[in-house]
Scaffold this active site. Structure first.
Site, mmCIF file in Angstrom:
data_model
loop_
_atom_site.group_PDB
_atom_site.id
_atom_site.type_symbol
_atom_site.label_atom_id
_atom_site.label_comp_id
_atom_site.label_asym_id
_atom_site.label_seq_id
_atom_site.Cartn_x
_atom_site.Cartn_y
_atom_site.Cartn_z
ATOM 1 N N ASP A 13 0.819 -1.232 0.000
ATOM 2 C CA ASP A 13 0.000 0.000 0.000
ATOM 3 C C ASP A 13 0.849 1.277 0.000
ATOM 4 O O ASP A 13 0.404 2.322 0.453
ATOM 5 C CB ASP A 13 -0.949 0.035 1.223
ATOM 6 C CG ASP A 13 -1.750 -1.235 1.384
ATOM 7 O OD1 ASP A 13 -2.358 -1.660 0.392
ATOM 8 O OD2 ASP A 13 -1.754 -1.824 2.481
ATOM 9 N N GLY A 15 1.887 2.971 -2.637
ATOM 10 C CA GLY A 15 1.597 3.895 -3.734
ATOM 11 C C GLY A 15 2.363 3.563 -4.999
ATOM 12 O O GLY A 15 2.666 4.442 -5.808
ATOM 13 N N LYS A 16 2.661 2.281 -5.182
ATOM 14 C CA LYS A 16 3.451 1.843 -6.346
ATOM 15 C C LYS A 16 2.749 2.146 -7.658
ATOM 16 O O LYS A 16 3.384 2.557 -8.635
ATOM 17 C CB LYS A 16 3.742 0.338 -6.243
ATOM 18 C CG LYS A 16 4.621 -0.033 -5.065
ATOM 19 C CD LYS A 16 4.825 -1.530 -4.954
ATOM 20 C CE LYS A 16 3.578 -2.279 -4.558
ATOM 21 N NZ LYS A 16 3.051 -1.964 -3.220
ATOM 22 N N LYS A 18 0.736 4.535 -8.536
ATOM 23 C CA LYS A 18 0.871 5.937 -8.939
ATOM 24 C C LYS A 18 2.245 6.204 -9.530
ATOM 25 O O LYS A 18 2.379 6.870 -10.566
ATOM 26 C CB LYS A 18 0.637 6.853 -7.734
ATOM 27 C CG LYS A 18 0.948 8.318 -8.067
ATOM 28 C CD LYS A 18 0.965 9.222 -6.853
ATOM 29 C CE LYS A 18 1.593 10.545 -7.225
ATOM 30 N NZ LYS A 18 1.502 11.555 -6.175
ATOM 31 N N ASN A 38 -5.217 -9.757 -5.148
ATOM 32 C CA ASN A 38 -5.377 -9.166 -3.809
ATOM 33 C C ASN A 38 -4.647 -7.836 -3.707
ATOM 34 O O ASN A 38 -4.813 -7.097 -2.755
ATOM 35 C CB ASN A 38 -4.855 -10.129 -2.731
ATOM 36 C CG ASN A 38 -3.400 -10.518 -2.949
ATOM 37 O OD1 ASN A 38 -2.864 -10.424 -4.051
ATOM 38 N ND2 ASN A 38 -2.751 -10.985 -1.908
ATOM 39 N N GLY A 40 -4.128 -4.111 -4.907
ATOM 40 C CA GLY A 40 -4.816 -3.048 -5.641
ATOM 41 C C GLY A 40 -3.908 -1.860 -5.848
ATOM 42 O O GLY A 40 -3.465 -1.237 -4.891
ATOM 43 N N HIS A 41 -3.585 -1.569 -7.088
ATOM 44 C CA HIS A 41 -2.768 -0.391 -7.380
ATOM 45 C C HIS A 41 -3.682 0.762 -7.789
ATOM 46 O O HIS A 41 -4.408 0.661 -8.781
ATOM 47 C CB HIS A 41 -1.757 -0.710 -8.495
ATOM 48 C CG HIS A 41 -0.630 -1.564 -8.020
ATOM 49 N ND1 HIS A 41 0.435 -1.922 -8.801
ATOM 50 C CD2 HIS A 41 -0.400 -2.119 -6.810
ATOM 51 C CE1 HIS A 41 1.269 -2.659 -8.095
ATOM 52 N NE2 HIS A 41 0.775 -2.797 -6.895
ATOM 53 N N GLN A 224 2.270 -5.831 -3.489
ATOM 54 C CA GLN A 224 2.493 -5.925 -2.038
ATOM 55 C C GLN A 224 3.785 -5.184 -1.639
ATOM 56 O O GLN A 224 4.192 -4.247 -2.299
ATOM 57 C CB GLN A 224 2.524 -7.392 -1.577
ATOM 58 C CG GLN A 224 1.172 -8.051 -1.589
ATOM 59 C CD GLN A 224 0.916 -8.872 -2.828
ATOM 60 O OE1 GLN A 224 1.801 -9.294 -3.544
ATOM 61 N NE2 GLN A 224 -0.342 -9.106 -3.117
ATOM 62 N N THR A 239 2.597 -12.683 2.211
ATOM 63 C CA THR A 239 1.928 -13.164 1.008
ATOM 64 C C THR A 239 2.611 -14.450 0.547
ATOM 65 O O THR A 239 3.523 -14.945 1.207
ATOM 66 C CB THR A 239 1.899 -12.065 -0.084
ATOM 67 O OG1 THR A 239 0.969 -12.432 -1.095
ATOM 68 C CG2 THR A 239 3.282 -11.819 -0.680
ATOM 69 N N LYS A 331 3.067 10.104 0.433
ATOM 70 C CA LYS A 331 2.143 10.598 1.454
ATOM 71 C C LYS A 331 2.789 11.526 2.483
ATOM 72 O O LYS A 331 2.391 11.538 3.655
ATOM 73 C CB LYS A 331 1.432 9.430 2.144
ATOM 74 C CG LYS A 331 0.456 8.715 1.211
ATOM 75 C CD LYS A 331 -0.584 7.920 1.971
ATOM 76 C CE LYS A 331 -1.738 7.521 1.064
ATOM 77 N NZ LYS A 331 -2.807 6.821 1.777
ATOM 78 N N VAL A 413 3.063 14.371 -2.788
ATOM 79 C CA VAL A 413 2.318 15.280 -1.901
ATOM 80 C C VAL A 413 0.810 15.211 -2.151
ATOM 81 O O VAL A 413 0.067 16.133 -1.814
ATOM 82 C CB VAL A 413 2.827 16.734 -2.053
ATOM 83 C CG1 VAL A 413 4.258 16.855 -1.558
ATOM 84 C CG2 VAL A 413 2.721 17.217 -3.497
#
Length: 423
Positions: A13, A15-16, A18, A38, A40-41, A224, A239, A331, A413
């Site tokens: 999670d 942010g790969k 993006k 499983n 989600g990008h 992941q 995983t 982030k 950002v």
């Protein structure tokens, strides 16, 4: 041409999706090398949010070819729905999307097995997303699996039936209440297989070798995060595939000496979904604020993510096992408004101070040791260049670079592809 890698350095999670989307214009080919639906990008641009589950994140760029590698496991039902979601964007995925014949197929009974196995564990459950990923990889290593290339054979349904029957017997063994209608599930599955077969299947290792020889640029995209790696993650709460750099070699058939830059992505803080140890987890209003501001919910499952301060011990470990050459901090904007920021720089491990990730990081063995920083109040989301960053953010970044000995050359950002600042 070398193959560059893009990897998550925490528990996923990061942010790969993006960043792959942002970088795709520099590459001819985007190749996914492990994991299943499983993962989600999330990509956001032109005011629209897109969630990809199996398809590589370069699919929205007209010039890129997208490869699903042999290390991926594919659920035809999920995949068909994902393709359907692309139809409104006028994407020629039959031309832009190609699939390795050696990728394994998730069957309806794999999902049922996943549910039965997790239910049987009770309070000791791993926190599976119940997408059938683990059982599919178990069949792969057990040499029972059905691969994409098998779908081209005339007798593949016989092989399917034998494996599905075996799975049903295993479900009974677990002796838990799993309600299902396999006939109905199979109707949907076989229809989805037809959709899958409408795409081009390739021998991906040969395809990528020839692409390299022809001078094409290739970016390998992981799913992941490194701390969920089957070997190097927080086992057993991991995983079922290798999420680290080595997984790109086995998941695509690329030789280790062909790897170029390894881009490592991390959040300015830490999150985790599901069960498992998390030394810097916050259970107070600070953690709740992080989750709310960061919109920390799983892209696929919707599950709330656990939040905590940045764990530099774990991050150093991930950089080490992956051979990271460049870092990207995501982030940063979420931390705006916190009076004080903390970074875990060491662990108190059974009474000793250590700065490496030990075999066991369960809470009874580990207490994080923090370094504190002054926070910043400025809204980063409107900033367009690094010169606008508040001095407190620069101090935070400088400290991380010094500790990790790797440059942080991207700071995100905001969720939009335009909210990406190169330093």
């Amino acid at each position: 041409m070398a193959v560059d890698l893009l990897l998550g350095l925490q528990w996923g999670d990061e942010g790969k999706g993006k960043i792959v989307d942002v970088l795709t214009s520099n590459y001819n080919i985007i190749a996914r090398f492990q994991g299943g639906p499983n993962a989600g990008h999330t990509l956001e641009f032109d005011g629209i949010k897109h969630v990809l589950r199996t398809i590589p994140s370069g699919i929205f760029h007209k010039e890129s070819t997208n490869v699903i590698g042999n290390g991926v496991v594919i659920d035809p039902v999920v995949f068909a729905k994902e393709l359907e979601g692309l139809d409104q964007f006028d994407i020629d995925y039959k031309k832009k999307l190609i699939i390795s014949r050696k990728a394994h197929v998730i069957l309806p009974t794999h999902r049922l097995l996943d549910a039965a196995s997790e239910a049987s564990k009770g309070k000791a459950k791993i926190g599976s997303t119940l997408k059938g990923i683990g059982p599919t990889y178990m069949d792969k290593t057990g040499r029972n699996g059905i691969r994409v290339g098998d779908l081209e054979l005339s007798d593949w349904k016989e092989k399917y039936r034998a494996l599905a029957d075996k799975h049903e017997a295993m479900i009974k063994f677990y002796n838990v209440d799993v309600q299902y209608d396999l006939e109905e599930m199979e109707l949907e599955f076989f229809e989805a297989v037809k959709v899958l077969k409408s795409l081009q299947f390739i021998d991906s290792e040969e395809y990528l070798y020839q692409a390299q020889k022809a001078g094409n640029t290739i970016l390998a995209e992981g799913a992941q995060g490194s701390l969920l790696d089957i070997d190097f993650g927080t086992y057993p709460f991991v995983t079922s595939s290798n999420t680290t750099a080595a997984g790109a070699c086995t998941g695509l058939g690329v030789a280790p000496n062909q790897i170029g830059d390894v881009y490592g992505i991390f959040k300015a803080y830490t999150t985790r979904v599901g069960s498992g140890p998390f030394p810097t987890e916050l259970f107070d209003e600070v953690g709740l604020k992080m989750a709310k501001v960061g919109n920390e919910f799983g892209a696929v499952t919707g599950r709330p993510r656990r939040c905590g301060w940045l764990d530099l011990v774990a991050l150093k470990y991930a950089c080490q096992v992956n051979g990271v050459t460049k870092l990207m901090m995501m982030k940063g904007d979420v931390l705006s408004g916190f009076e004080t920021l903390k970074v875990c720089t060491a662990y108190n491990y059974k009474g000793d101070t250590i700065t490496h990730l030990p075999y066991n990081i369960e809470p009874e063995n580990i207490q994080p040791i923090y370094t504190e920083f002054k926070g910043w109040k400025e809204d980063l989301t409107k900033m367009t260049e690094a010169s606008q960053f508040p001095k407190e953010l620069n101090a935070y970044i400088d400290f991380l670079e010094k500790e990790l000995e790797i440059p942080i050359y991207v700071v995100s950002v905001g969720p939009d592809r335009k909210q990406t600042i190169f330093r």
